[in-house]
Motif scaffolding. Structure first.
Motif, PDB file in Angstrom:
ATOM      1  N   CYS A  76       0.845  -1.206   0.000  1.00  0.00           N
ATOM      2  CA  CYS A  76       0.000   0.000   0.000  1.00  0.00           C
ATOM      3  C   CYS A  76       0.878   1.252   0.000  1.00  0.00           C
ATOM      4  O   CYS A  76       1.905   1.299   0.675  1.00  0.00           O
ATOM      5  N   PHE A  77       0.424   2.266  -0.744  1.00  0.00           N
ATOM      6  CA  PHE A  77       1.193   3.510  -0.856  1.00  0.00           C
ATOM      7  C   PHE A  77       0.855   4.532   0.235  1.00  0.00           C
ATOM      8  O   PHE A  77       1.522   5.520   0.370  1.00  0.00           O
ATOM      9  N   HIS A  78      -0.220   4.322   0.938  1.00  0.00           N
ATOM     10  CA  HIS A  78      -0.678   5.276   1.951  1.00  0.00           C
ATOM     11  C   HIS A  78      -0.776   6.679   1.330  1.00  0.00           C
ATOM     12  O   HIS A  78      -0.064   7.618   1.727  1.00  0.00           O
ATOM     13  N   CYS A  79      -1.680   6.762   0.362  1.00  0.00           N
ATOM     14  CA  CYS A  79      -1.867   7.995  -0.413  1.00  0.00           C
ATOM     15  C   CYS A  79      -2.337   9.151   0.463  1.00  0.00           C
ATOM     16  O   CYS A  79      -3.115   8.949   1.405  1.00  0.00           O
ATOM     17  N   ALA A  83      -7.989   7.095  -2.700  1.00  0.00           N
ATOM     18  CA  ALA A  83      -9.265   6.738  -3.344  1.00  0.00           C
ATOM     19  C   ALA A  83     -10.059   5.773  -2.473  1.00  0.00           C
ATOM     20  O   ALA A  83     -11.286   5.868  -2.394  1.00  0.00           O
ATOM     21  N   CYS A  84      -9.372   4.873  -1.794  1.00  0.00           N
ATOM     22  CA  CYS A  84     -10.085   3.907  -0.945  1.00  0.00           C
ATOM     23  C   CYS A  84     -10.872   4.631   0.140  1.00  0.00           C
ATOM     24  O   CYS A  84     -12.011   4.270   0.449  1.00  0.00           O
ATOM     25  N   CYS A 118      -8.850   1.454  -5.755  1.00  0.00           N
ATOM     26  CA  CYS A 118      -7.434   1.739  -5.467  1.00  0.00           C
ATOM     27  C   CYS A 118      -6.649   1.765  -6.779  1.00  0.00           C
ATOM     28  O   CYS A 118      -6.637   0.766  -7.503  1.00  0.00           O
ATOM     29  N   PHE A 120      -3.669   1.403  -7.276  1.00  0.00           N
ATOM     30  CA  PHE A 120      -2.500   0.511  -7.236  1.00  0.00           C
ATOM     31  C   PHE A 120      -2.877  -0.953  -6.993  1.00  0.00           C
ATOM     32  O   PHE A 120      -1.994  -1.811  -6.915  1.00  0.00           O
ATOM     33  N   VAL A 122      -3.927  -2.685  -4.360  1.00  0.00           N
ATOM     34  CA  VAL A 122      -3.223  -3.321  -3.242  1.00  0.00           C
ATOM     35  C   VAL A 122      -4.119  -3.621  -2.042  1.00  0.00           C
ATOM     36  O   VAL A 122      -3.623  -3.991  -0.979  1.00  0.00           O
ATOM     37  N   LYS A 141      -5.346  -4.626   4.102  1.00  0.00           N
ATOM     38  CA  LYS A 141      -4.154  -4.151   3.399  1.00  0.00           C
ATOM     39  C   LYS A 141      -3.091  -3.792   4.427  1.00  0.00           C
ATOM     40  O   LYS A 141      -3.379  -3.780   5.632  1.00  0.00           O
TER      41      LYS A 141
HETATM   42  S1  SF4 Z   1      -5.846   4.012  -2.496  1.00  0.00           S
HETATM   43 FE1  SF4 Z   1      -4.734   2.022  -2.510  1.00  0.00          FE
HETATM   44  S2  SF4 Z   1      -2.555   2.587  -2.279  1.00  0.00           S
HETATM   45 FE2  SF4 Z   1      -3.760   4.403  -1.701  1.00  0.00          FE
HETATM   46  S3  SF4 Z   1      -4.009   4.227   0.552  1.00  0.00           S
HETATM   47 FE3  SF4 Z   1      -5.813   3.226  -0.380  1.00  0.00          FE
HETATM   48  S4  SF4 Z   1      -5.263   1.033  -0.562  1.00  0.00           S
HETATM   49 FE4  SF4 Z   1      -3.339   2.184  -0.213  1.00  0.00          FE
END
Ligand code: SF4
Ligand code: SF4
Ligand code: SF4
Length: 276
Positions: A76-79, A83-84, A118, A120, A122, A141
């Protein structure tokens, strides 16, 4: 204000030992998932609800025609704009003061909107059965080991990395480090870059990549879907004011369901590229 932390991953220093995968399983008490042989050293095709990071092994021909073996610790990128978090109709996903993105398992109803949105791919769903045999699902995740960060520790994967491919620290310092490292390796890797995509507001797992993101199966310019932004930032707050939170949750389920339906048009009935 608490420090925002970033996990720095320099793929050019990774030797593919997979100790980070094992450390993650150990710390988070995740079960092993036996897999069929994929024809390479890679163990899993992608992250799952029980395998929160996966070591990618990529055979790549560089611009000079030389064969290179590339690795990437994928998780996970921890955006910053996740979007999640935006699509979750139950507000089960939230940001911590450290910049990490976490899921409240009690609030999650297993609808799967986060897994579908997501950029990515993930985040994944896991099926369970309650004591009456009724099935239910929960999203899972990587947590960036937020429980460890709260105790002043680093994520388990970072602690175990023996090559210095991963570091963890203050956001600005880690970004500076990544930019400096790219300058150092440009001679060997002309396509080297810092991957910290601004289309999702920047991320709290950043990479020094040796090649273009697409070589690693990453989107070149990931963004939060417009429909998700409209829903979370405009429709939901306005709707709650006008018609109340409960009714808005029902409307939210309807809207997010439509987002998914559109996305899945042309895919299999069960979601095609579902990440379950
Ligand atoms: S959108 Fe995907 S990559 Fe970004 S925080 Fe959520 S699960 Fe992680
Ligand atoms: S599965 Fe649904 S309720 Fe659970 S975290 Fe994802 S979007 Fe939220
Ligand atoms: S522990 Fe470090 S060197 Fe080993 S696979 Fe993970 S990132 Fe690569």
């Amino acid at each position: 204000m608490a420090t925002e932390y970033v996990k720095y991953v320099d793929v050019t220093k990774c030797d593919g030992c997979r100790a980070c995968m094992v450390a993650c399983k150990n710390w988070n008490d995740l079960p092993a998932e036996p897999q069929d042989f994929l024809g390479s050293a890679q163990s899993h095709t992608k992250t799952t609800a029980d395998t929160w990071n996966v070591l990618q092994y990529i055979e790549h021909e560089d611009s000079k025609g030389n064969l290179d073996y590339l690795f990437r610790h994928s998780t996970c990128f921890h955006c910053t704009d996740a979007a999640c978090e935006k699509v979750c109709p139950e507000n089960a996903i939230s940001y911590t003061k450290f910049g990490t993105v976490v899921i409240d398992q009690d609030a999650c109803v297993g609808c799967g909107y986060c897994t579908q949105n997501c950029p990515f791919e993930v985040i994944s769903l896991k099926e369970y059965k309650d004591k009456n045999g009724k099935e239910y699902r929960k999203a899972h995740k990587c947590t960036q080991c937020t429980d460890r960060i709260e105790e002043g520790l680093q994520p388990a994967c970072v602690t175990t990395c023996h090559t210095g491919a991963m570091e963890f620290g203050d956001q600005k310092a880690m970004i500076q480090k990544a930019e400096q490292r790219v300058k150092e390796i440009k001679g060997r890797y002309p396509n080297a870059m810092v991957y910290n995509p601004q289309g999702v507001g920047g991320t709290h797992t950043i990479y020094v990549l040796a090649e273009k993101p697409s070589v690693y199966g990453l989107p070149e310019n990931p963004v939060v879907p417009t429909s998700a932004v409209l829903w979370k930032d405009y429709a939901q707050p306005l709707g709650k004011m006008m018609i109340g939170a409960t009714t808005m949750a029902v409307v939210g389920a309807f809207i997010t369901n439509n987002i998914i339906s559109k996305k899945n048009k042309g895919k299999d009935e069960d979601g095609g590229e579902s990440h379950e």
